[in-house]
Design a protein around this motif. Structure first.
Motif, PDB file in Angstrom:
ATOM      1  N   VAL A  75       0.862  -1.192   0.000  1.00 13.83           N
ATOM      2  CA  VAL A  75       0.000   0.000   0.000  1.00 13.83           C
ATOM      3  C   VAL A  75       0.895   1.238   0.000  1.00 13.83           C
ATOM      4  O   VAL A  75       1.894   1.294   0.723  1.00 13.83           O
ATOM      5  N   ASP A  76       0.538   2.239  -0.786  1.00  5.99           N
ATOM      6  CA  ASP A  76       1.266   3.501  -0.801  1.00  5.99           C
ATOM      7  C   ASP A  76       0.866   4.297   0.438  1.00  5.99           C
ATOM      8  O   ASP A  76       0.035   5.218   0.385  1.00  5.99           O
ATOM      9  N   LEU A  77       1.468   3.962   1.559  1.00  3.46           N
ATOM     10  CA  LEU A  77       1.054   4.507   2.847  1.00  3.46           C
ATOM     11  C   LEU A  77       1.426   5.977   3.026  1.00  3.46           C
ATOM     12  O   LEU A  77       0.831   6.666   3.865  1.00  3.46           O
ATOM     13  N   ALA A  78       2.390   6.470   2.263  1.00  4.84           N
ATOM     14  CA  ALA A  78       2.782   7.871   2.398  1.00  4.84           C
ATOM     15  C   ALA A  78       1.745   8.831   1.819  1.00  4.84           C
ATOM     16  O   ALA A  78       1.772  10.025   2.107  1.00  4.84           O
ATOM     17  N   ASP A  79       0.826   8.298   1.026  1.00  7.97           N
ATOM     18  CA  ASP A  79      -0.219   9.108   0.398  1.00  7.97           C
ATOM     19  C   ASP A  79      -1.558   8.782   1.052  1.00  7.97           C
ATOM     20  O   ASP A  79      -2.124   7.707   0.840  1.00  7.97           O
ATOM     21  N   GLY A  80      -2.050   9.699   1.843  1.00  8.82           N
ATOM     22  CA  GLY A  80      -3.308   9.459   2.555  1.00  8.82           C
ATOM     23  C   GLY A  80      -4.475   9.171   1.637  1.00  8.82           C
ATOM     24  O   GLY A  80      -5.431   8.476   2.040  1.00  8.82           O
ATOM     25  N   THR A  82      -4.586   7.202  -0.727  1.00 11.60           N
ATOM     26  CA  THR A  82      -4.611   5.786  -1.131  1.00 11.60           C
ATOM     27  C   THR A  82      -5.011   4.851   0.001  1.00 11.60           C
ATOM     28  O   THR A  82      -5.156   3.642  -0.215  1.00 11.60           O
ATOM     29  N   HIS A  83      -5.193   5.387   1.193  1.00 10.96           N
ATOM     30  CA  HIS A  83      -5.429   4.520   2.350  1.00 10.96           C
ATOM     31  C   HIS A  83      -6.709   3.703   2.225  1.00 10.96           C
ATOM     32  O   HIS A  83      -6.734   2.513   2.578  1.00 10.96           O
ATOM     33  N   GLU A  84      -7.787   4.319   1.773  1.00  7.86           N
ATOM     34  CA  GLU A  84      -9.041   3.579   1.651  1.00  7.86           C
ATOM     35  C   GLU A  84      -8.909   2.422   0.663  1.00  7.86           C
ATOM     36  O   GLU A  84      -9.409   1.315   0.902  1.00  7.86           O
ATOM     37  N   ALA A  85      -8.247   2.694  -0.468  1.00 11.39           N
ATOM     38  CA  ALA A  85      -8.020   1.620  -1.437  1.00 11.39           C
ATOM     39  C   ALA A  85      -7.145   0.532  -0.836  1.00 11.39           C
ATOM     40  O   ALA A  85      -7.354  -0.663  -1.089  1.00 11.39           O
ATOM     41  N   GLY A  86      -6.172   0.930  -0.015  1.00  7.41           N
ATOM     42  CA  GLY A  86      -5.317  -0.041   0.656  1.00  7.41           C
ATOM     43  C   GLY A  86      -6.092  -0.914   1.627  1.00  7.41           C
ATOM     44  O   GLY A  86      -5.876  -2.134   1.703  1.00  7.41           O
ATOM     45  N   ASP A  88      -9.265  -1.604   1.368  1.00  2.71           N
ATOM     46  CA  ASP A  88     -10.095  -2.497   0.542  1.00  2.71           C
ATOM     47  C   ASP A  88      -9.287  -3.690   0.042  1.00  2.71           C
ATOM     48  O   ASP A  88      -9.769  -4.828   0.038  1.00  2.71           O
ATOM     49  N   THR A  89      -8.056  -3.436  -0.384  1.00  4.70           N
ATOM     50  CA  THR A  89      -7.196  -4.521  -0.861  1.00  4.70           C
ATOM     51  C   THR A  89      -6.888  -5.500   0.262  1.00  4.70           C
ATOM     52  O   THR A  89      -6.966  -6.725   0.080  1.00  4.70           O
ATOM     53  N   ALA A  90      -6.524  -4.961   1.423  1.00  8.23           N
ATOM     54  CA  ALA A  90      -6.206  -5.831   2.556  1.00  8.23           C
ATOM     55  C   ALA A  90      -7.416  -6.662   2.973  1.00  8.23           C
ATOM     56  O   ALA A  90      -7.288  -7.856   3.293  1.00  8.23           O
TER      57      ALA A  90
END
Length: 301
Positions: A75-80, A82-86, A88-90
């Motif tokens: 997950v691109d954790l440095a970019d807030g 992208t968190h929701e998409a992260g 969802d993936t998890a």
């Protein structure tokens, strides 16, 4: 009791978007060879590499007498943003493992490694100015905790963070920062011996510091000569992989004898996963897997 597994990345099945993807070995052969070389577990690999139907996944794992113990989720954790998409993936990955019956498996959370040019170019030689700002660290840590919290609440699965070269959490200092900013009851550490060494540290120090937080372990060796040759040619992370920076266990600089003794002394009793990362089409993965398993037996495991 410590149990020994291997993972598809040892056969060149990596999460990166590479031109060599067409050379990936199929999951059936990988699972067969994991079994044949003496391992009793595997990780899932990139989404879609193994079956995404829970029943089919369970069938493929079980018929070889293996266990599924975790799945790598970048997950691109440095970019807030992208968190929701992260999340969802998890959740998608956690749901698959849960419905397949692997309710003790881990989400192995990581950065979107290889996606930031300077971190990829200078893997193994990161300087502080290449790192995150204080504000970015707070975003990063919040994203990691968010993934771990939602996965735990919905499926009861635990999440470990995998520090990784070519990502924003590579060096011992960066690992320290993330651990300090996150809840130790919510986010564990997946200690990868090779990445820790490539990132400039001694894995023994990490075990001493984070023994209570190390919930998952990856065995990977590190060849400093391969790293030196790559640096000499101004090679990036993938060049270092091609040069064999993650060599067969026992052929690099990681002191696995001391590590096994320390893990035993600290009471670690879960999985150790061999990950000899290679690019698709490289080498002879089955021979390396066998060599690595034979070496681990000399350590008493």
């Amino acid at each position: 009791m410590i149990k020994i597994a291997n993972a598809p990345c040892s056969w060149g099945a990596l999460e990166f978007d590479l031109e060599e993807k067409s050379e990936e070995i199929g999951f059936e052969q990988v699972l067969d060879e994991i079994k044949e070389t003496g391992y009793i577990g595997t990780e899932l690999g990139d989404w879609g590499y193994m079956p995404t139907d829970p029943g089919l996944l369970r069938k493929e794992i079980e018929k070889r007498g293996l266990e599924l113990l975790g799945a790598f989720v970048p997950v691109d954790l440095a970019d807030g943003d992208t968190h929701e998409a992260g999340v969802d993936t998890a959740l998608k990955v956690a749901q698959l493992m849960y419905r397949a019956g692997y309710k003790n498996a881990f989400i192995v959370l990581a950065d979107d490694n290889g996606s930031v040019p300077n971190r990829t170019q200078y893997a193994g030689r990161i300087t502080p100015e290449m790192g995150l700002s204080e504000k970015q660290w707070k975003v990063y840590a919040a994203g990691a905790e968010k993934v771990a919290k939602v996965v735990k609440e919905k499926y009861g699965l635990r999440t470990v963070f995998h520090h990784h070269c070519a990502g924003y959490v590579e060096t011992p200092q960066e690992i320290d920062t993330l651990m300090a900013l996150t809840n130790p009851e919510l986010l564990g550490l997946c200690l990868d011996m090779g990445h820790y060494a490539f990132g400039g540290g001694n894995p023994i120090d990490a075990i001493m510091k984070y023994s209570d937080r190390i919930w998952h372990v990856h065995f990977k060796d590190y060849d400093p000569e391969a790293a030196r040759l790559s640096r000499q040619e101004n090679g990036d992370y993938f060049d270092a992989l091609k040069k064999g920076v993650f060599c067969e266990l026992g052929k690099g600089m990681v002191d696995f004898n001391a590590i096994v003794k320390l893990l035993n002394d600290k009471g670690y009793g879960d999985w150790i996963v061999v990950e000899q990362d290679i690019l698709p089409g490289m080498g002879e993965p089955k021979k390396c897997a066998q060599s690595n398993r034979d070496y681990i037996r000399t350590l008493g495991l």
